[in-house]
Write a protein that holds these residues in place. Structure first.
Motif, PDB file in Angstrom:
ATOM      1  N   LEU A 189      -5.123  12.272   2.757  1.00  9.16           N
ATOM      2  CA  LEU A 189      -4.511  10.939   2.785  1.00  9.16           C
ATOM      3  C   LEU A 189      -3.140  10.884   3.430  1.00  9.16           C
ATOM      4  CD1 LEU A 189      -5.454   9.567  -0.759  1.00  9.16           C
ATOM      5  CD2 LEU A 189      -6.554   9.076   1.418  1.00  9.16           C
ATOM      6  N   ASP A 190      -2.435  11.981   3.532  1.00  8.39           N
ATOM      7  CA  ASP A 190      -1.077  11.918   4.061  1.00  8.39           C
ATOM      8  C   ASP A 190      -1.032  11.377   5.489  1.00  8.39           C
ATOM      9  OD1 ASP A 190       0.321  12.610   1.861  1.00  8.39           O
ATOM     10  OD2 ASP A 190       0.637  14.705   2.401  1.00  8.39           O
ATOM     11  N   ASN A 191      -2.073  11.652   6.263  1.00  6.31           N
ATOM     12  CA  ASN A 191      -2.080  11.225   7.662  1.00  6.31           C
ATOM     13  C   ASN A 191      -2.709   9.851   7.876  1.00  6.31           C
ATOM     14  OD1 ASN A 191      -0.899  13.667   8.432  1.00  6.31           O
ATOM     15  ND2 ASN A 191      -2.892  14.664   8.637  1.00  6.31           N
ATOM     16  N   VAL A 192      -3.339   9.279   6.854  1.00  2.00           N
ATOM     17  CA  VAL A 192      -4.044   8.008   7.048  1.00  2.00           C
ATOM     18  C   VAL A 192      -3.503   6.894   6.169  1.00  2.00           C
ATOM     19  CG1 VAL A 192      -6.172   9.121   7.787  1.00  2.00           C
ATOM     20  CG2 VAL A 192      -5.817   8.665   5.363  1.00  2.00           C
ATOM     21  N   VAL A 193      -2.731   7.216   5.148  1.00  4.81           N
ATOM     22  CA  VAL A 193      -2.206   6.203   4.223  1.00  4.81           C
ATOM     23  C   VAL A 193      -0.689   6.261   4.271  1.00  4.81           C
ATOM     24  CG1 VAL A 193      -2.085   5.394   1.849  1.00  4.81           C
ATOM     25  CG2 VAL A 193      -4.215   6.356   2.725  1.00  4.81           C
ATOM     26  N   SER A 194      -0.072   5.117   4.490  1.00  2.92           N
ATOM     27  CA  SER A 194       1.381   5.028   4.515  1.00  2.92           C
ATOM     28  C   SER A 194       1.775   3.602   4.172  1.00  2.92           C
ATOM     29  CB  SER A 194       1.941   5.444   5.877  1.00  2.92           C
ATOM     30  OG  SER A 194       1.441   4.589   6.893  1.00  2.92           O
ATOM     31  N   LYS A 207       9.106  -0.091   6.627  1.00  2.00           N
ATOM     32  CA  LYS A 207      10.110   0.809   6.093  1.00  2.00           C
ATOM     33  C   LYS A 207      10.701   0.294   4.787  1.00  2.00           C
ATOM     34  CE  LYS A 207      11.454   2.799  10.536  1.00  2.00           C
ATOM     35  NZ  LYS A 207      12.572   3.069  11.470  1.00  2.00           N
ATOM     36  N   GLY A 208      10.700  -1.021   4.617  1.00  2.00           N
ATOM     37  CA  GLY A 208      11.245  -1.573   3.387  1.00  2.00           C
ATOM     38  C   GLY A 208      10.371  -1.336   2.171  1.00  2.00           C
ATOM     39  N   ASN A 209       9.115  -0.930   2.398  1.00  2.00           N
ATOM     40  CA  ASN A 209       8.184  -0.706   1.289  1.00  2.00           C
ATOM     41  C   ASN A 209       8.068   0.763   0.910  1.00  2.00           C
ATOM     42  OD1 ASN A 209       7.568  -3.423   1.129  1.00  2.00           O
ATOM     43  ND2 ASN A 209       5.868  -3.258   2.585  1.00  2.00           N
ATOM     44  N   GLN A 210       8.950   1.625   1.418  1.00  2.00           N
ATOM     45  CA  GLN A 210       8.818   3.055   1.140  1.00  2.00           C
ATOM     46  C   GLN A 210       8.969   3.362  -0.343  1.00  2.00           C
ATOM     47  OE1 GLN A 210      11.610   5.085   3.666  1.00  2.00           O
ATOM     48  NE2 GLN A 210      10.381   4.794   5.531  1.00  2.00           N
ATOM     49  N   GLU A 211       9.928   2.706  -0.983  1.00  2.00           N
ATOM     50  CA  GLU A 211      10.117   2.949  -2.409  1.00  2.00           C
ATOM     51  C   GLU A 211       8.930   2.438  -3.218  1.00  2.00           C
ATOM     52  OE1 GLU A 211      13.415   2.019  -5.926  1.00  2.00           O
ATOM     53  OE2 GLU A 211      13.819   1.492  -3.825  1.00  2.00           O
ATOM     54  N   ASP A 212       8.413   1.267  -2.853  1.00  3.71           N
ATOM     55  CA  ASP A 212       7.228   0.736  -3.537  1.00  3.71           C
ATOM     56  C   ASP A 212       6.015   1.622  -3.300  1.00  3.71           C
ATOM     57  OD1 ASP A 212       8.724  -1.383  -4.468  1.00  3.71           O
ATOM     58  OD2 ASP A 212       8.243  -2.656  -2.747  1.00  3.71           O
ATOM     59  N   PHE A 213       5.867   2.137  -2.078  1.00  4.31           N
ATOM     60  CA  PHE A 213       4.737   3.018  -1.782  1.00  4.31           C
ATOM     61  C   PHE A 213       4.818   4.305  -2.606  1.00  4.31           C
ATOM     62  CE2 PHE A 213       3.124   6.623   0.711  1.00  4.31           C
ATOM     63  CZ  PHE A 213       1.780   6.292   0.765  1.00  4.31           C
ATOM     64  N   TYR A 215      -6.779  -1.938 -10.275  1.00  2.00           N
ATOM     65  CA  TYR A 215      -5.389  -1.831  -9.817  1.00  2.00           C
ATOM     66  C   TYR A 215      -5.331  -1.469  -8.341  1.00  2.00           C
ATOM     67  CZ  TYR A 215      -0.844   0.367  -9.036  1.00  2.00           C
ATOM     68  OH  TYR A 215       0.375   0.739  -8.520  1.00  2.00           O
ATOM     69  N   LEU A 216      -6.203  -0.553  -7.907  1.00  2.00           N
ATOM     70  CA  LEU A 216      -6.177  -0.101  -6.522  1.00  2.00           C
ATOM     71  C   LEU A 216      -6.485  -1.237  -5.550  1.00  2.00           C
ATOM     72  CD1 LEU A 216      -5.874   2.314  -4.635  1.00  2.00           C
ATOM     73  CD2 LEU A 216      -8.297   2.810  -4.986  1.00  2.00           C
ATOM     74  N   HIS A 217      -7.388  -2.173  -5.920  1.00  2.00           N
ATOM     75  CA  HIS A 217      -7.772  -3.279  -5.051  1.00  2.00           C
ATOM     76  C   HIS A 217      -7.035  -4.575  -5.401  1.00  2.00           C
ATOM     77  CE1 HIS A 217     -10.917  -1.097  -2.954  1.00  2.00           C
ATOM     78  NE2 HIS A 217     -11.325  -0.622  -4.119  1.00  2.00           N
ATOM     79  N   SER A 218      -5.943  -4.464  -6.149  1.00  2.00           N
ATOM     80  CA  SER A 218      -5.183  -5.658  -6.506  1.00  2.00           C
ATOM     81  C   SER A 218      -4.381  -6.152  -5.305  1.00  2.00           C
ATOM     82  CB  SER A 218      -4.240  -5.350  -7.677  1.00  2.00           C
ATOM     83  OG  SER A 218      -3.298  -4.365  -7.304  1.00  2.00           O
ATOM     84  N   ASP A 219      -3.981  -7.413  -5.365  1.00  2.00           N
ATOM     85  CA  ASP A 219      -3.220  -8.005  -4.268  1.00  2.00           C
ATOM     86  C   ASP A 219      -1.873  -7.318  -4.070  1.00  2.00           C
ATOM     87  OD1 ASP A 219      -5.293  -9.777  -3.923  1.00  2.00           O
ATOM     88  OD2 ASP A 219      -4.369 -11.345  -5.164  1.00  2.00           O
ATOM     89  N   TYR A 220      -1.259  -6.884  -5.161  1.00  2.00           N
ATOM     90  CA  TYR A 220       0.046  -6.223  -5.046  1.00  2.00           C
ATOM     91  C   TYR A 220      -0.064  -4.931  -4.246  1.00  2.00           C
ATOM     92  CZ  TYR A 220       4.096  -3.436  -6.388  1.00  2.00           C
ATOM     93  OH  TYR A 220       5.192  -2.629  -6.362  1.00  2.00           O
ATOM     94  N   VAL A 221      -1.057  -4.088  -4.556  1.00  2.00           N
ATOM     95  CA  VAL A 221      -1.210  -2.816  -3.847  1.00  2.00           C
ATOM     96  C   VAL A 221      -1.582  -3.066  -2.393  1.00  2.00           C
ATOM     97  CG1 VAL A 221      -2.497  -0.648  -3.795  1.00  2.00           C
ATOM     98  CG2 VAL A 221      -1.839  -1.648  -5.984  1.00  2.00           C
ATOM     99  N   LYS A 222      -2.455  -4.041  -2.146  1.00  2.00           N
ATOM    100  CA  LYS A 222      -2.841  -4.339  -0.765  1.00  2.00           C
ATOM    101  C   LYS A 222      -1.653  -4.837   0.056  1.00  2.00           C
ATOM    102  CE  LYS A 222      -7.707  -5.405  -1.676  1.00  2.00           C
ATOM    103  NZ  LYS A 222      -8.762  -6.456  -1.646  1.00  2.00           N
ATOM    104  N   SER A 223      -0.754  -5.559  -0.588  1.00  2.00           N
ATOM    105  CA  SER A 223       0.400  -6.068   0.147  1.00  2.00           C
ATOM    106  C   SER A 223       1.375  -4.960   0.538  1.00  2.00           C
ATOM    107  CB  SER A 223       1.134  -7.109  -0.701  1.00  2.00           C
ATOM    108  OG  SER A 223       1.676  -6.518  -1.866  1.00  2.00           O
ATOM    109  N   LYS A 224       1.329  -3.827  -0.166  1.00  2.00           N
ATOM    110  CA  LYS A 224       2.249  -2.735   0.120  1.00  2.00           C
ATOM    111  C   LYS A 224       1.655  -1.693   1.058  1.00  2.00           C
ATOM    112  CE  LYS A 224       5.300  -4.525  -2.629  1.00  2.00           C
ATOM    113  NZ  LYS A 224       6.525  -5.158  -2.070  1.00  2.00           N
ATOM    114  N   ILE A 225       0.372  -1.383   0.904  1.00  2.00           N
ATOM    115  CA  ILE A 225      -0.227  -0.310   1.714  1.00  2.00           C
ATOM    116  C   ILE A 225      -1.364  -0.820   2.588  1.00  2.00           C
ATOM    117  CG2 ILE A 225       0.409   1.438   0.033  1.00  2.00           C
ATOM    118  CD1 ILE A 225      -2.409   1.491  -0.967  1.00  2.00           C
ATOM    119  N   GLY A 226      -1.752  -2.092   2.444  1.00  2.00           N
ATOM    120  CA  GLY A 226      -2.792  -2.660   3.277  1.00  2.00           C
ATOM    121  C   GLY A 226      -4.197  -2.415   2.742  1.00  2.00           C
ATOM    122  N   SER A 227      -5.153  -3.208   3.231  1.00  2.00           N
ATOM    123  CA  SER A 227      -6.541  -3.069   2.783  1.00  2.00           C
ATOM    124  C   SER A 227      -7.138  -1.737   3.224  1.00  2.00           C
ATOM    125  CB  SER A 227      -7.385  -4.226   3.328  1.00  2.00           C
ATOM    126  OG  SER A 227      -6.888  -5.463   2.855  1.00  2.00           O
TER     127      SER A 227
END
Length: 992
Positions: free
Chosen positions: A497-502, A506-512, A547-559
């Protein structure tokens, strides 16, 4: 467990307790041999030729008054002046006290200290036994206030490394007697005049009492003021050379028999590259030098795997490998053939031996060493004492032949990792690991050792895991295999996942980072005691996908990020749940271990310590370095175990504090503090219900459950459904609450309730390099108690007096005394369904997550996984043991339908037929035709069931469970799996 077992264990506990008390409170003659001249105090100084070795305690009687023993080797010009700092040079009286201390240790194993002047005389001072000075608590923390100390647990707490944890005091110990103990009265008087220092005869006491006779000549620490000039010079040179702190300790301690700790040697800068003293003889081959080195080691047992050149002439059908087991001390020399398991393995061995001989140009008449493994006598004792859980792993980069090093370790009651077996392997093929697990371990540790192993914890190496599973059938019949959670979660995330999920910006680094930490902690919770049952595990898993498919997580890391994480969890995490899920090993003694990261730490230590094993080392140098590391570690462990056994826990006054380790006592105190947080209800003569009555505040996203525990009294022993005692050998707060509320005269846990694993005498006896005669009786009793350990909290009949003089009278209260006029509210409101007692999620949220996010455990993706066959084997094997694990492949839909009583859906109707298809899909034509007939019968039965009860939308909700929106798994033949777009939604007519 029967009455004989209970009586036998309590009898052994009392017998061992009395032996420990006798061992700690001995009375023996004092002895201190010094070189001096015995003369009358008014006589002139005699000639130095009259100096001889004298025992000063032989001259303290009244008949020796007016006599002295002069110490001629010390100048008394400065009297009792002593240096005040380590920077200054030692004064002469410092050397005198150092001399007396060392002589006292070597003579009778006791330390001596100064105890002020002798009746106000300035030229005389008293020197008394260390155990003659009473302990005084000078710390500000209150020993009765448990919150003033740092908490301890089996798994290390991160809170202790934070700001609030560092403010709390550590739990200190002391060898000195407290108020309730007997102070040793041994003392003598030392003085000085213008001629020399002297021992004043006719005064003192020569009888030690209140403590044992210990061997302190090597392993006991001294104060920093005892550094001599040579050691100070070594420390200064180490500072200039920028060596590591551990290297400084080795260089300083090799100068003298005094042993200084790492904290006393402050100059640590850099790692030493390698040990220069390890040099071999160039005229002898490395193999012959290695054999000679093994023969020179004392208390060493080693195994040599070799190939005979004559065996290669017979081809792959001949005898390819031989094993030789040697132990010089016990006169063991056994040679046997190592038989290959099948033809493929024989071909691999034959090919390896042939290529290796041709590569090195071996003599056709010589034997070629393939692999080695070794251990030591004290390590065998440690393995047998703490071998419930085994940690196994291999590493590279320890020798110049690029051979992997495989190590086997156990964890002691101090939660310290000890490597008990090291093996240098030829390669990482499966036959090599099979040789280690099936031949090496029984040869080095004994065939009976495998029966006490409960868990073998491995990483993700497939050859290693397959070899462990095969060895279970022959040797480790009572054990299960467990996968390392850190390798699954942390290493798996880094790999996939390190190479495919981010983060999206830049403002979402702490949330990620917060989301990543939450996801990993959620997966780790499935491996811990926070999830006890299978239903809780399924609920937690469904909420995780919500939780993984919630709107909050999608808004930070994308679908796409959510999709990749879901794919990772399904493909690389859930397929291993049989080997990491906590509810699978609920009643297995594994001490809450779910990773082998402590064992990984030993790998790091052997490569980066003061004497590391380097890739440039030859096999001989590598073996010498590893053996040196074992010896150094054993000295430290013997010292720590002695301190743990001798020192008193000044922060605890319970009946168990004298006998158990610091970690166990801390856990017991924390358990007792939680007893009042529960409520109980007696439902029969031997059954109690216990539930938490004080709410625990939690803001975590991880689900928390309110449980009702069942405590059963069986054969004078309380057992709880939480299985905490079965896992850790310590009582739980639920049984403690039952004992306190429903039994008369219970004042706390006793030694009958604690497993022998946590007794400090067991740690002390197993850690000794040489077992003395005094410990032989202790070791014999420990051996008798090995198969007769504590099974729970014992209920004693009548008045019972234990070894420390305390009396206990346990008796069940009568109905008129224990019954309340009302039933506790926690039981009136207790739900019957697991879905309702999740305290931080509503029933609607759980039901929705159960219906939306489902993972079919009987699907093609799971059955085509390489570990699926071993899953079934381990399931059938474990079910035949005492653990009786229930291997039911249920999904979230199973639980959801079970909760709503809808068991007539098409999902259940076609489940068995679908599972049969997966098993037979690669079979022959006859098997496939047979399945077709079963499928037609299943379709007919399913049609009858769902024709009137299930609508098309119901079937759609059951059949549309995929790894992510828009994808389903499909079989592509022998090559594996592929993904395709879902073209339509399945309807009821599709089943027809």
């Amino acid at each position: 467990m029967d009455d004989d077992h209970s009586c036998s264990f309590t009898y052994d506990v009392d017998r061992l307790s009395s032996v420990i008390e006798g061992y700690r409170s001995q009375t023996f003659q004092a002895e201190l041999k010094i070189k001096g001249i015995y003369q009358h105090e008014s006589e002139h100084l005699l000639d130095s030729s009259c100096e001889k070795e004298l025992d000063l305690f032989q001259y303290i009687g009244n008949q020796h008054k007016k006599s002295i023993i002069r110490l001629l080797n010390f100048d008394s010009t400065f009297g009792f002046e002593r240096r005040k700092s380590i920077v200054n040079s030692p004064w002469e009286f410092d050397n005198v006290m150092l001399y007396l201390m060392m002589q006292s240790r070597s003579s009778c194993g006791c330390e001596v200290i100064l105890d002020g002047s002798n009746n106000g005389k300035k030229h005389e001072k008293r020197v008394r036994c260390y155990y003659g000075k009473q302990y005084v608590n000078r710390k500000n923390c209150d020993s009765e206030n448990e919150n003033s100390y740092r908490d301890d647990c089996i798994i290390n707490l991160r809170q202790n490394n934070r700001a609030n944890g560092k403010k709390l005091s550590r739990r200190s110990t002391s060898k000195r007697p407290d108020v309730s103990d007997i102070k040793c009265k041994v003392y003598f008087i030392i003085g000085f005049d213008e001629t020399s220092y002297y021992i004043k005869c006719g005064y003192g006491n020569n009888l030690h009492e209140g403590h044992g006779k210990y061997s302190l000549s090597v392993n006991s620490n001294v104060t920093s003021k005892m550094f001599n000039e040579t050691q100070k010079t070594v420390i200064e040179l180490c500072e200039k050379a920028k060596t590591a702190g551990s290297t400084d300790v080795d260089l300083v301690n090799v100068q003298n028999t005094l042993k200084f700790t790492r904290h006393q040697v402050h100059y640590m800068k850099k790692l030493v590259r390698q040990v220069r003293t390890l040099t071999g003889n160039n005229n002898v081959s490395d193999t012959d030098s290695l054999m000679s080195y093994f023969e020179s080691l004392h208390h060493c047992r080693y195994v040599i795997l070799y190939n005979d050149a004559q065996s290669l002439c017979d081809g792959s059908d001949g005898k390819l490998m031989y094993q030789e087991v040697n132990d010089k001390e016990e006169d063991v020399n056994v040679c046997s053939e190592v038989v290959c398991s099948d033809d493929n393995e024989r071909n691999d061995v034959f090919s390896f031996c042939t290529k290796q001989r041709n590569a090195i140009g071996a003599d056709p008449t010589s034997k070629m060493v393939i692999g080695t493994a070794w251990t030591h006598k004290h390590l065998r004792r440690i393995a047998k004492a703490f071998g419930d859980v085994l940690f196994v792993d291999a590493t590279e980069g320890t020798n110049d032949e690029e051979r992997p090093l495989l190590t086997l370790s156990v964890r002691t009651s101090l939660m310290k990792q000890v490597v008990v077996i090291r093996a240098v392997l030829p390669n990482n093929q499966r036959w090599v690991y099979r040789w280690f697990f099936e031949e090496v371990i029984p040869s080095l540790l004994g065939k009976s050792f495998a029966n006490q192993v409960k868990v073998v914890l491995t990483d993700g190496d497939w050859n290693e895991m397959a070899s462990v599973d095969e060895s279970f059938q022959r040797h480790f019949k009572n054990a299960i295999r467990q996968r390392c959670g850190w390798h699954i979660v942390d290493r798996g995330w880094a790999r996939h996942l390190d190479n495919v999920v981010s983060c999206k910006s830049k403002g979402n680094q702490e949330d990620f980072a917060c989301i990543k930490r939450t996801i990993q902690c959620w997966i780790y919770s499935w491996m811990k005691s926070s999830i006890l049952t299978e239903d809780e595990y399924l609920i937690s898993k469904s909420l995780f996908f919500s939780y993984l498919h919630s709107d909050y997580v999608k808004s930070k890391i994308g679908s796409k990020g959510c999709f990749h994480i879901a794919e990772f969890v399904r493909k690389y995490v859930l397929c291993h749940e049989s080997w990491f899920a906590f509810h699978k090993r609920l009643g297995v003694r594994h001490f809450e271990n779910y990773t082998n990261t402590p064992h990984e730490g030993t790998m790091n230590a052997l490569k980066y310590c003061s004497s590391p094993a380097l890739p440039s080392h030859s096999l001989l140098q590598s073996h010498q370095v590893l053996t040196f590391q074992d010896e150094k570690k054993q000295v430290i462990m013997e010292k720590e175990s002695m301190v743990e056994f001798l020192k008193k826990k000044v922060w605890s006054s319970t009946a168990t504090s004298k006998y158990v380790t610091t970690i166990a006592e801390s856990i017991l105190i924390n358990t007792m503090s939680q007893v009042e947080s529960y409520a109980s209800l007696k439902v029969s003569e031997s059954k109690f219900l216990v539930a938490r009555s004080v709410e625990k505040k939690s803001d975590s996203l991880l689900p928390k459950f309110q449980r009702v525990y069942v405590v059963i009294m069986e054969d004078k022993c309380l057992k709880c459904s939480c299985k905490f005692h079965e896992r850790n050998g310590l009582p739980c707060p639920h049984t403690g609450h039952v004992m306190k509320k429903h039994f008369i005269g219970w004042n706390g846990f006793t030694m009958y309730d604690i497993s022998i694993f946590w007794w400090s005498i067991k740690l002390y006896a197993s850690s000794k390099i040489k077992v003395t005669k005094e410990l032989e009786e202790v070791c014999a009793i420990l051996g008798d108690m090995k198969e007769n350990d504590s099974k729970g909290v014992y209920v004693l009949d009548g008045v019972n007096e234990v070894s420390d003089g305390s009396k206990y009278q346990y008796g069940l209260m009568s109905d008129t005394k224990y019954r309340s006029p009302y039933i506790p509210e926690v039981f009136l409101n207790h739900p019957k369904k697991a879905i309702n007692y999740c305290v931080n999620y509503s029933e609607e949220a759980i039901s929705e997550s159960l219906s939306q996010y489902t993972n079919y455990h009987f699907g093609i993706a799971q059955h085509s996984h390489p570990d699926s066959s071993s899953d079934e084997e381990s399931s059938s094997k474990v079910s035949s043991n005492e653990f009786q694990f229930e291997e039911r492949h249920v999904s979230f839909v199973d639980l959801n339908i079970k909760m709503s009583s809808q068991s007539n859906s098409a999902y259940f109707a076609l489940k068995d037929s679908f599972s049969t298809l997966v098993k037979w899909i690669d079979g022959d034509e006859h098997a496939i035709n047979k399945w077709k007939g079963l499928l037609q019968d299943g379709i007919a039965e399913a049609t009858k069931k769902i024709s009137g009860d299930v609508s098309g939308s119901d079937v759609e909700s059951c059949s549309s469970q995929s790894s992510a929106p828009g994808y389903v798994s499909a079989y592509r033949g022998p090559g594996g799996l592929r993904k395709r777009k879902r073209r339509k939604v399945l309807k009821t007519s599709d089943y027809k």
